[in-house]
Design a protein around this motif. Structure first.
Motif, PDB file in Angstrom:
ATOM      1  N   LYS A  21      41.370  37.982  40.901  1.00  0.00           N
ATOM      2  CA  LYS A  21      42.766  38.202  39.935  1.00  0.00           C
ATOM      3  C   LYS A  21      43.470  36.925  39.891  1.00  0.00           C
ATOM      4  CE  LYS A  21      42.838  43.044  41.264  1.00  0.00           C
ATOM      5  NZ  LYS A  21      43.631  44.148  41.961  1.00  0.00           N
ATOM      6  N   ILE A  25      46.935  35.864  38.051  1.00  0.00           N
ATOM      7  CA  ILE A  25      48.219  35.597  38.954  1.00  0.00           C
ATOM      8  C   ILE A  25      48.910  34.501  38.740  1.00  0.00           C
ATOM      9  CG2 ILE A  25      49.231  35.529  41.212  1.00  0.00           C
ATOM     10  CD1 ILE A  25      47.100  37.682  42.120  1.00  0.00           C
ATOM     11  N   GLN A  28      51.054  34.093  35.480  1.00  0.00           N
ATOM     12  CA  GLN A  28      52.321  34.793  35.459  1.00  0.00           C
ATOM     13  C   GLN A  28      53.043  34.370  36.165  1.00  0.00           C
ATOM     14  OE1 GLN A  28      51.620  39.142  35.685  1.00  0.00           O
ATOM     15  NE2 GLN A  28      49.708  38.961  34.950  1.00  0.00           N
TER      16      GLN A  28
END
Length: 64
Positions: A21, A25, A28
């Protein structure tokens, strides 16, 4: 399974999921984190049930 191994496997699973992920991450985040260029993999002995041999490692380091 020993407690140590269970904890290590849980940690590995967490970091594996995080690494999958990670691109999402990072996109963002409101800042650019410092990520070392020379990341190393964890010592594979951590994931075995037998002793790691740390005393031998220390002895060899001290012997030079």
């Amino acid at each position: 399974m020993t407690k140590r191994r269970a904890c290590l496997l849980a940690s590995w699973a967490f970091f594996y999921e995080l690494s999958v992920k990670l691109p999402d991450i990072l996109d963002q985040m409101e800042f650019v984190p410092h990520i070392a260029e020379n990341l190393k993999t964890m010592d594979e002995r951590l994931f075995r049930d037998e002793p790691m041999g740390l005393a031998q490692d220390i002895f060899e380091q001290q012997a030079g």
